[in-house]
Structure formats: structure tokens, C-alpha cells
Enzyme design. Structure first.
Site, short mmCIF file in Angstrom:
data_model
loop_
_atom_site.label_atom_id
_atom_site.label_comp_id
_atom_site.label_asym_id
_atom_site.label_seq_id
_atom_site.Cartn_x
_atom_site.Cartn_y
_atom_site.Cartn_z
N PRO A 103 0.84 -1.20 0.00
CA PRO A 103 0.00 0.00 0.00
C PRO A 103 0.88 1.25 0.00
CG PRO A 103 -0.61 -1.48 1.81
CD PRO A 103 0.64 -2.03 1.19
N ALA A 113 10.76 0.48 -2.48
CA ALA A 113 10.69 -0.88 -3.02
C ALA A 113 10.47 -0.85 -4.54
CB ALA A 113 9.58 -1.67 -2.33
N ASP A 154 14.37 3.18 4.76
CA ASP A 154 13.59 2.45 3.76
C ASP A 154 14.48 1.82 2.69
OD1 ASP A 154 11.59 3.57 5.25
OD2 ASP A 154 10.36 4.17 3.55
#
Ligand code: PMV
Length: 318
Positions: A103, A113, A154
Site C-alpha cells: 500500500p 521498493a 527504507d
């Protein structure tokens, strides 16, 4: 024009395990990949003169990037150019399809990602894979250009697909994980602003400096203990540390009734520990579950109002 082959790549989502918010004030934090939730990129050769086409099936976008065109200002177009430049390629005829199970805008690292998967697929398609350390720098570069002042959490977690510890202003360090462990991740379905929650903690620090600082330092202590327990594979210690971290986050006013309800439901159903994860006041929570309780805990979370529940495993690493 560079010769190309079909190439596929993926990268996982990330979740914060311990230390959110306190990390903004100098304490360490721990994050881990969610391998069960991924972004995928498939690159296939395209007809001559096509240039580079990026289709983002889920986001409903189609980017056409001419082989020698203007500087790209879309994050994915910019990522593609950066990756190709890193392997000394300027022109390709490739069609890339991006898909993501992660999401967006929910603290799970979806942007990093997608960027990592895209860069890997492009480098693979031109027969020149990018090693992780270099890829990590490239993904961070995109995060920096398009997402303000990223911490580096991240990109590091999604590129290495490893648990990390992190202190603001320092390079994230890969964690030793003595024993694998399983987490259930549940989404309250409530979108909330991390920025506002962070500002809430700033306000608390202004109104009660000593009390708030002691909570922040207590979280730092929990993170140190958790890091040691994870390294030694002492999973029995982790659950209580998650519970303690959640209690301290409540004191920082970043939990919410919905998060508290999910945390309590997970514990009542047999989770060894549970806490909110990320910015809080909505978003996600995590529960530490031995494999035999995962199904029961997941069902209890859905019954308590979770909008989405997934199970993931943090793998052992020396
Ligand atoms: O929701 P996430 O995973 O982006 O995490 C936010 C973590 C905070 O500590 C609340 C903010 C930050 O910048 O570290």
C-alpha cells in the site's frame, strides 16, 4: 543501442519494529523487511526506437522515456535514468511493467521498493546487475530527490532485505538475527499523517520537556535490549519489549483507540507482544506470534477491525 534481455526483479516492504518517534530525537530504531509484501518489475525488450516505457499497472500510469530525451522529473523516470547511467547505458528499447502489493503512503516503504525493483530489472535487462551497496546509494538518491529528508531506513531495508538498526545521521547497520521470528502486520485502515504525529511529540517536548525526554530515553533503552535479544535469538524477551515500547508510545500520544484495540486483540489471542509501528495514530501495528498462533491472531485482528492482515518472517542472519 544496447542489447537487452528480459529481466525480472522485486523488493520487499519495510516495517519499523522498535524505536519510531524516539529515533527523531536521537535514539536508535530497528526496522525489518516484510518479504511477503513486494514490489515487482518485469523488463522485456521493445521494438527498435521505442525507448523506455514504464507501465505502472497499479498506479494507472504509463511513462514513455525517450532514449535521449529531456531530464526526467517523475521519480520512476528519474530512477530509470539513474540506474541506466550507473551501468553506462544511455539508450535502450525496453518495456517495464511495475506491480506492487505494498500500500502506498502507509509507512511501508512502497516508493523505495518500487525504485529498487525497477533499477534491478533495468540493470538485469542490460546484462549488468548492480551490487546492493551501489543500489542502496542509488535508491537513497531518489528518496532524497523526491521525498524530502529521508532517514535512509527504507532504502537500506528494501535493498538488502535485512533487518537493520538505525541512528539518525549515521549509516544504517545490518542486524544480526539469531533466530527467525514471525510477525503479523495489521492495518487499522486509518490513514494518518506521520508529520503531524511527529509534531505532536515536539509539542509534548515543549510542554513537558523532562517527562517527555525520559520517555524518549526509555524507548532508546528498549531498542538496545531488543537489538541484543534479536541478535541472541532470545525471542521470549522480544514480546514484553514490544509491549513496553507500545506503552511508551502511548505516553508520547502517538497511539489511537483503533491501534490500542488491535494491540490488545493480538495479545488476547496469543501474540507474545504487540505494538503500533511507524508514525502511529492510525496506520499499522505488529504482533510477535509463534507460527501456531498466527492464524488465531490474524482472525482476532480482523474481528477487531483490521482492514488488512499479513504474516511475515524475519529471517536469521549472522
Ligand atoms: O511510518 P514510517 O515507517 O514512515 O515511520 C515513521 C517513523 C517516525 O519515527 C515516526 C518518523 C521518522 O522520520 O523517523
Amino acid at each position: 543501442m544496447t542489447a537487452v534481455i528480459a529481466a525480472e526483479a522485486s523488493a520487499p516492504a519495510k516495517i519499523i519494529l522498535f524505536g519510531e518517534h524516539a529515533v527523531v530525537h536521537g535514539q536508535p530504531a530497528i526496522a525489518a523487511p516484510i518479504s511477503a509484501l513486494r514490489a515487482f518489475a518485469l523488463a522485456v525488450p521493445a521494438p527498435p526506437q521505442t525507448g523506455l516505457i514504464i507501465d505502472t499497472a497499479d498506479l494507472g500510469e504509463r511513462l514513455v522515456i525517450p532514449s535521449y530525451g529531456e531530464p526526467a522529473d517523475h521519480p520512476l523516470a528519474r530512477a530509470a535514468r539513474l540506474a541506466l547511467a550507473a551501468v553506462n547505458v544511455t539508450g535502450v528499447d525496453l518495456a517495464v511493467t511495475l506491480r506492487s502489493q505494498i500500500p502506498i503512503a502507509s509507512g511501508l516503504g512502497s516508493g523505495a521498493a518500487l525504485t529498487a525493483a525497477l533499477m534491478r530489472a533495468l540493470a538485469g535487462a542490460v546484462g549488468n546487475p548492480i551490487e546492493d551497496a551501489r543500489l542502496n546509494d542509488l535508491v537513497f538518491e531518489i528518496e532524497r530527490e523526491f521525498h524530502g529528508t529521508p532517514s535512509g531506513i527504507d532504502n537500506t531495508v528494501v535493498v538488502y532485505e535485512r533487518a537493520i538498526s538505525f541512528v539518525r545521521g549515521q549509516r544504517p547497520a545490518l542486524l544480526t538475527v539469531g533466530q527467525p521470528f514471525n510477525l503479523v502486520v495489521a492495518d487499522t485502515g486509518i490513514r494518518s499523517s506521520t508529520k503531524e504525529a511527529v509534531m505532536g511529540v515536539h509539542a509534548l517536548l515543549a510542554s513537558d520537556p523532562a517527562g517527555t525526554q525520559s520517555v524518549i530515553e526509555a524507548i532508546g533503552g528498549v531498542v538496545h535490549q531488543a537489538q541484543a535479544a534479536i541478535a541472541r535469538g532470545e525471542l521470549a524477551a522480544l514480546g514484553p519489549l514490544m509491549n513496553e515500547n507500545h506503552r511508551l508510545l502511548q505516553r508520547l500520544t502517538v497511539s489511537s483507540p483503533e491501534l490500542d484495540r488491535l494491540v490488545e486483540a493480538a495479545r488476547a489471542a496469543g501474540a507474545q507482544g504487540a505494538k503500533l509501528s511507524g508514525g502511529g495514530r492510525g496506520g499499522n501495528m505488529i504482533a510477535l506470534c509463534p507460527p501456531e498462533t498466527e492464524a488465531v491472531v490474524s482472525a482476532a485482528l480482523l474481528a477487531a477491525g483490521a482492514q488488512r492482515v499479513i504474516t511475515t518472517r524475519v529471517e536469521a542472519h549472522a
